[in-house]
Design a protein around this motif. Structure first.
Motif, PDB file in Angstrom:
ATOM      1  N   CYS A 162      72.623 -11.155 108.143  1.00  0.00           N
ATOM      2  CA  CYS A 162      73.169 -10.150 109.069  1.00  0.00           C
ATOM      3  C   CYS A 162      72.260  -8.938 109.234  1.00  0.00           C
ATOM      4  O   CYS A 162      72.510  -8.083 110.079  1.00  0.00           O
ATOM      5  CB  CYS A 162      74.548  -9.686 108.608  1.00  0.00           C
TER       6      CYS A 162
ATOM      7  N   GLN B 245      73.040  -4.867 109.665  1.00  0.00           N
ATOM      8  CA  GLN B 245      74.464  -4.725 109.927  1.00  0.00           C
ATOM      9  C   GLN B 245      75.330  -5.316 108.820  1.00  0.00           C
ATOM     10  O   GLN B 245      76.554  -5.267 108.902  1.00  0.00           O
ATOM     11  CB  GLN B 245      74.791  -5.343 111.283  1.00  0.00           C
ATOM     12  N   SER B 246      74.692  -5.840 107.773  1.00  0.00           N
ATOM     13  CA  SER B 246      75.495  -6.339 106.668  1.00  0.00           C
ATOM     14  C   SER B 246      76.119  -5.177 105.909  1.00  0.00           C
ATOM     15  O   SER B 246      75.436  -4.219 105.554  1.00  0.00           O
ATOM     16  CB  SER B 246      74.646  -7.154 105.694  1.00  0.00           C
ATOM     17  N   PRO B 247      77.417  -5.262 105.632  1.00  0.00           N
ATOM     18  CA  PRO B 247      78.040  -4.190 104.837  1.00  0.00           C
ATOM     19  C   PRO B 247      77.584  -4.197 103.376  1.00  0.00           C
ATOM     20  O   PRO B 247      77.912  -3.271 102.638  1.00  0.00           O
ATOM     21  CB  PRO B 247      79.533  -4.472 104.967  1.00  0.00           C
ATOM     22  N   TYR B 248      76.830  -5.216 102.992  1.00  0.00           N
ATOM     23  CA  TYR B 248      76.392  -5.298 101.591  1.00  0.00           C
ATOM     24  C   TYR B 248      75.017  -4.679 101.352  1.00  0.00           C
ATOM     25  O   TYR B 248      74.430  -4.879 100.288  1.00  0.00           O
ATOM     26  CB  TYR B 248      76.405  -6.756 101.117  1.00  0.00           C
ATOM     27  N   LEU B 249      74.506  -3.966 102.342  1.00  0.00           N
ATOM     28  CA  LEU B 249      73.182  -3.342 102.231  1.00  0.00           C
ATOM     29  C   LEU B 249      72.933  -2.662 100.888  1.00  0.00           C
ATOM     30  O   LEU B 249      71.836  -2.737 100.344  1.00  0.00           O
ATOM     31  CB  LEU B 249      73.013  -2.285 103.316  1.00  0.00           C
TER      32      LEU B 249
END
Lengths: 485, 485
Positions: free
Chosen positions: A139, A142-146
């Motif tokens: 992602c 835009q990954s929330p796990y950045l």
């Protein structure tokens, strides 16, 4: 040191066996995919041989007969590498190993035999397939796990080019967790808790020195001990481990400093430096060649750490990360026997790397990870019986586990030390020279016409006054004891 | 057709609500990572808004009030994509959605309200992070999982260059399973079984037409029905689905052929062809503009399939894969109302794509996946009440669910059809023209001075002899019924 530092008593008394799960034993009951390597073919960096946990279960009788009381498994969680240090899922047992079901069977059968199970926790880094890292890979920004990893830019270049994220030893396959993220921290603590709740007896922590977040391992200890106060925590610290052994982090470490002295002293001029490689740099002062220095270092090592840690060390001759002891000393069984003699008479839990007891050889990783040969014609049966005797002796003598430590004499490549616990008194004698040696040692505990028993062959040895005189063949040693044991 | 083709009765009676889990509702009880998009910001291809399953649970009252009896969820398993069609782990509920715990809570609360749960099964392809594919990516030729996918060479070029493996629509993120491998087949069957055992009520199958392995879906059906004979299996077949609806594979399909006719007939000259796009090619003959052709196609569609399948179709106006109906018809609410009138009076289970009932708009993917606005000031309350009425009417009238189907008349953009089940008789009237129309329909069931009740406003409508005369405003319709219902 923490005022109430206690380490599990069962570890003081334990004899560990280290298993590399892909290589120990293979059960017909675990269905396997098609492309496995031959069991006896030389190990390769990426190939799988298909060992599994039901295979281990099926050979628990072998381990019980040998005298093993605990198994340390290198990682068993779902992982896309044969050593399984590249964790894909911390909450799953690898399907190639038989999955959760096989693990529960193993745990039950091991516990029924009073064999404890310690798992390997790889909490510094994950893998490229690990969900939250794969999420960023898929992602992007835009990954929330950045914040789960330490990302420097996009694209990540995970499989080509120079990776744009922090990874262990610059290996792109091993992205380093961002331990400063409270959600990462919580996740790891949950893993720690989960497997203890599943019934394991402890954790061996992989490269824990890499995790520098304040209070991290302190919190881990409190999570672990809150589930099971008797659970064991040992760390892979291949050098001076004082910071981790003050009572608020680990119970013990993989005691490589002892290992270095065993390699060096018993390897002597035969020690294969190419196989030692970088290990020397972790504790050069432990690479000693003469008996006096050896005595000094292995004594100093005990004084480095608080006693509860010393008694709960995981002592080892070698591991999946080193060449095998026998290969390091150029195949000299007599050196292996002497090193094992120290290992089993030293404070802290002796650990046998699977197959050392039958004379397995192996160079550097991956060669040190060969398939265990279950064809007994390939075993050195004398060696196995010797290991079995050493285990029995250690188990029979509290002095060897929780006893005091005294160097009686060290000179001319021979060494004598005594261990004492209440009424139990043991003397260990070693001749690490090519000559037959007549040892003469003063035993200040004695004063009359007493005898000691040779625990390896049952002979009685007389003490004249307080002088013990003993003839040792080249490169040999023995254990003598007084008392009812 | 299979001689004993039965479809679950609950599906005939069901009103489905399709939820795109990242976008329906967000619970404060599910801890989220940090980098989420604003709920109301336009959807992006890779961004996450953080909807979750406890959010759904917290709004079950809303769904129950609306009259919903079943929810179809687009995928909920662990996945590194906001739509979750890139499955990372088929045995885990995505942690962003609240994980297994949230799912079990949802399931329990939904079942308590007699709302059934159907999950999305993506069994044609997995993802690059999926364990067995990641295994090949990491271990190359030496991975024992080589036969799980269709590998053409190494390196795989999964993240750069032209992929050397088969993937869906040439999208490297979606490696296609090798269904010919019995272990893959077994794995998928186990997934099918597992979630049914966890309590779900059925499967919606993603692109099932891509799986060409003989007997695959037949086996899947037998696995599913062996766990729960009342479980529903519906397939995403956006064209003529006869091969799958003969009783040995699916119970129904997402009935897009009906959808096309609804778009086309009610959209009329306002239909946004750019939003229709490739969908037209799946059933061009269903894109009809006049009442006669519309009547013909939606009748023909019923005769295409065995009756048990017709009654168990999943009928829909739109989905996460299409633009929203309201946008397709250029925002014309009257067209949406007419289409909904047919949807709720047609054989097969009507399905509301989340938010259609309050007037949500949205163009092509990802715009059709906006966050549901929980601020009721943003709702079209009349529209919602209309949907609610249609649901109530459908639930009150067995004729609308399992009744016969008869076109009474179709001409000049108006249409009348009757549905009958035992004593229950319903007539639907539609005027799809810009003029007020006086409809005159012969009801051959009637012969005297009888009346029908307008189910939308309660008025009584007299039948003179067997002639029903009814005045319909431009672009409007109604439902009349005789009997005690």
């Amino acid at each position: 040191m923490s005022a109430n530092f206690q380490t599990p008593k069962w570890v003081h008394d334990a004899v560990f066996y280290q298993i590399f799960p892909d290589r120990f034993a293979k059960s017909a009951l675990v269905e396997k995919p098609t492309h496995l390597e031959d069991w006896d073919a030389p190990p390769t960096p990426y190939g799988f041989k298909g060992g599994d946990l039901l295979g281990v279960t099926e050979h628990l009788d072998y381990l019980q007969d040998l005298g093993i009381t605990a198994i340390y498994f290198t990682p068993i969680f779902q992982s896309a590498s044969n050593h399984r240090y590249h964790t894909h899922d911390y909450f799953k047992v690898d399907p190639l190993l038989g999955g959760e079901k096989a693990f529960q069977t193993l745990l039950k059968e091991a516990h029924r035999r009073n064999i404890r199970i310690v798992l390997d926790g790889v909490f510094n880094h994950a893998s490229r397939g690990f969900f939250q890292f794969n999420h960023i890979l898929e992602c992007g920004k835009q990954s929330p796990y950045l914040d789960w990893f330490k990302i420097h830019g996009f694209p990540l270049n995970a499989y080509e080019g120079k990776p744009r994220y922090e990874c262990w030893w610059s290996i792109p396959a091993l992205p380093t967790f961002n331990h400063a993220n409270p959600q990462v921290r919580k996740f790891i603590m949950e893993v720690g808790r989960y497997w203890l709740e599943q019934g394991i007896d402890g954790w061996r922590l992989d490269v824990p020195f890499e995790v520098k977040e304040p209070g991290f391992w302190e919190e881990f200890r409190s999570v672990v001990k809150s589930v099971n106060p008797e659970a064991y925590i040992t760390g892979e610290i291949p050098w001076d481990a004082r910071p981790w052994l003050q009572g608020n982090q680990f119970d013990g470490v993989m005691n490589y400093l002892l290992t270095y002295s065993l390699w060096s002293f018993f390897g002597g001029e035969h020690l294969q430096e190419d196989l030692v490689g970088h290990w020397r740099s972790h504790g050069p002062e432990y690479f000693v060649k003469d008996a006096e220095s050896f005595a000094q270092q292995i004594t100093l090592l005990q004084n480095l750490y608080p006693l509860p840690a010393v008694q709960a060390q995981m002592n080892l001759l070698d591991s999946h990360d080193t060449a095998r002891f026998l290969s390091l000393v150029n195949g000299r069984k007599e050196a292996l026997r002497l090193a094992a003699l120290v290992l089993f008479t030293y404070p802290g839990a002796p650990t046998i790397y699977y197959g050392d007891e039958i004379g397995m050889e192996g160079g550097k990783d991956p060669d040190c990870r060969r398939g265990f040969p279950w064809d007994t014609s390939r075993w050195d049966m004398d060696l196995r019986n010797y290991f079995k005797s050493l285990i029995m002796i250690r188990k029979s003598h509290p002095a060897l586990r929780d006893g005091s430590w005294e160097i009686l004499k060290a000179e001319n490549q021979w060494l004598a030390y005594a261990r004492k616990h209440e009424n139990d008194y043991v003397v260990v004698l070693l001749n690490n020279s090519p000559q037959t040696n007549f040892l003469e040692v003063t035993l200040k505990e004695f004063s009359g016409e007493e005898s000691l028993k040779n625990l390896l062959n049952g002979e009685m040895v007389k003490i004249e006054g307080n002088i013990l005189r003993y003839k040792l063949a080249p490169y040999s040693g023995t254990i003598l004891s007084q008392g009812q044991y």
